[in-house]
Design an enzyme around this catalytic site. Structure first.
Site, short mmCIF file in Angstrom:
data_model
loop_
_atom_site.label_atom_id
_atom_site.label_comp_id
_atom_site.label_asym_id
_atom_site.label_seq_id
_atom_site.Cartn_x
_atom_site.Cartn_y
_atom_site.Cartn_z
N LYS A 126 24.27 31.65 40.60
CA LYS A 126 24.18 32.95 41.27
C LYS A 126 22.78 33.14 41.86
CE LYS A 126 27.71 35.10 38.40
NZ LYS A 126 28.05 35.73 37.15
N GLN A 178 25.82 39.41 32.70
CA GLN A 178 26.74 38.29 32.49
C GLN A 178 27.55 38.50 31.21
OE1 GLN A 178 27.25 35.82 34.70
NE2 GLN A 178 28.74 34.79 33.43
N ASP A 204 29.65 44.00 40.09
CA ASP A 204 30.84 43.42 39.47
C ASP A 204 32.06 44.33 39.63
OD1 ASP A 204 30.75 40.89 38.24
OD2 ASP A 204 29.54 41.64 36.58
N1 GUN Z 1 31.67 36.09 33.10
C1 GUN Z 1 32.70 35.40 33.64
N2 GUN Z 1 33.06 35.95 34.83
C2 GUN Z 1 32.23 37.00 35.03
C3 GUN Z 1 32.09 37.94 36.08
O1 GUN Z 1 32.82 37.95 37.08
N3 GUN Z 1 31.10 38.86 35.92
C4 GUN Z 1 30.30 38.89 34.84
N4 GUN Z 1 29.37 39.84 34.77
N5 GUN Z 1 30.40 38.03 33.84
C5 GUN Z 1 31.36 37.08 33.95
#
Ligand code: GUN
Length: 296
Positions: free
Chosen positions: A54, A98, A121
């Site tokens: 990311k 996360q 998100d």
């Molecule tokens: N962990 C796995 N997928 C995601 C996601 O789309 N967002 C976040 N914040 N954590 C994750």
């Protein structure tokens, strides 16, 4: 194989290029550089890989990336303090915590502490409610990526029967809301659905988001249907680890009209949509025009 294979890698590259072009305009015309803060608690190896990826892609499209790596025994109060500082930091337009978080932290409480306008998100309860009532919101990245691919492939989705297999808050439920917003007739199916094969066979659009390796075979698919496979499952085959989806690709591709592969389908779209959401959040925060085609 008869199905067209929807290339998520190539599509994600196009989304990133559009984000980068918009970021360049924001910088040149408004001296604005969108910023994304990613908060990682603990040292889960898979989460570390995602967070690195990311950060790298954020910088590649010209945005600022802020990584906050926190100890896995951080207290809830300390974590909420970090989020509060990011909520009030004008350089930060998007915040992502996360998941999963260590067990001693209440994920719902933490996610709902994020300023909804910075919740890239789309997990904050306000954004969930806005999406559910058809109002402008931040939209979860994976379903947004699936919707973009469906719109690109079909144009108008109205009247199509979409079956979403899986009822998670991250994918299944928001995916169903987005498809409803595009005037599909939507069914959410799950492990307790009666005659799941027949339900799947009634779908013009089948979205598989259950997290079970190759659970959906070709004979559950209506000839010509579009299959979006959200699953990413690791399996051991002939002594090697392989990634497979929730759909059995070879048998499904013989029947479907179009299908996303795993890997290289939905997966690359998720981070591309996170970048799209960050630029959207930066535009909304500053009252500037949002990029076209990068939101629901
Ligand atoms: N962990 C796995 N997928 C995601 C996601 O789309 N967002 C976040 N914040 N954590 C994750």
């Amino acid at each position: 194989m008869s199905a067209a294979v929807i290339d998520g890698k190539e599509f994600a590259a196009r989304v990133r290029a559009r984000v980068a072009a918009h970021v360049a305009r924001l910088k040149a015309d408004h001296d604005l550089t969108p910023g994304l803060a990613v908060v990682l608690v603990g040292e889960d190896p898979a989460s570390q890989v995602y967070v690195r990826s990311k950060g790298k892609q954020t910088v590649e499209v010209g945005m600022n990336s802020y990584e906050h790596k926190l100890a896995d025994d951080i207290s809830e109060a300390e974590l909420l303090g970090v989020i509060d500082r990011l909520n009030h930091d004008p350089q930060v337009h998007g915040i992502l915590v996360q998941l999963p978080l260590p067990a001693h932290l209440d994920s719902d409480l933490v996610i709902n502490a994020i300023d909804p306008a910075k919740d890239v998100d789309g997990f904050h309860i306000s954004n969930v409610g806005l999406l559910g009532t058809g109002q402008k919101s931040m939209v979860p990245c994976t379903p947004l990526g699936c919707l973009m691919m469906l719109r690109e492939h079909h144009g108008d989705l109205s009247g199509m029967h979409a079956v979403v297999v899986g009822r998670s808050n991250i994918v299944g439920k928001p995916m169903a809301q987005l498809l409803l917003g595009d005037s599909c007739t939507v069914t959410i199916a799950h492990s307790r659905t009666k005659d799941l094969p027949a339900m799947c066979r009634s779908a013009d659009i089948l979205v598989a988001a259950v997290g079970r390796a190759e659970m959906i075979p070709g004979d559950w698919i209506k000839p010509g249907a579009t299959v979006i496979d959200v699953g990413i499952n690791r399996v051991e085959r002939e002594g090697r680890t392989k990634l497979v989806g929730d759909v059995h690709f070879d048998s499904a591709a013989a029947v479907a009209g179009a299908i996303t592969p795993v890997p290289g389908g939905v997966g690359p779209m998720t981070i591309a949509c996170l970048l799209a959401n960050t630029v959207t959040a930066a535009c909304r925060a500053t009252g500037l025009a949002e990029p076209e085609g990068l939101t629901a």
